[in-house]
Motif scaffolding. Structure first.
Motif: not given
Length: 88
Positions: A56-78
């Protein structure tokens, strides 16, 4: 998406998103994953956490969009957004 494991409370870690009300920021979980730790490694080091907390932390960090992946770019942005908010 509903986040029942991510909580935001003014009295816990200055209102940063945390895991289940614990003083354990979502950003810390995201940073561990970005550093290459597996869920199993995170749980071994932090026994208060559960696998669902990490997911859930990874989903939250990716914006919580259905199907969104916790990519390195999304993690760094978060992480950068979280650090900027905490500095204010």
């Amino acid at each position: 998406m509903r986040f029942d494991r991510v909580t935001i409370a003014p009295g816990v870690m200055a209102g940063m998103p945390c895991i289940r009300g614990l003083p354990f920021p979502v950003a810390a979980v995201v940073a561990m994953v970005a550093d290459g730790m597996t869920v199993e490694e995170i749980l071994a080091v932090h026994p208060d956490l559960e696998a669902g907390d990490v997911r859930q932390a990874l989903s939250y960090s990716s914006g919580g969009r259905p199907g969104a992946r916790a990519t390195t770019q999304n993690c760094v942005r978060f992480l950068l957004t979280t650090q900027a908010t905490a500095a204010v």
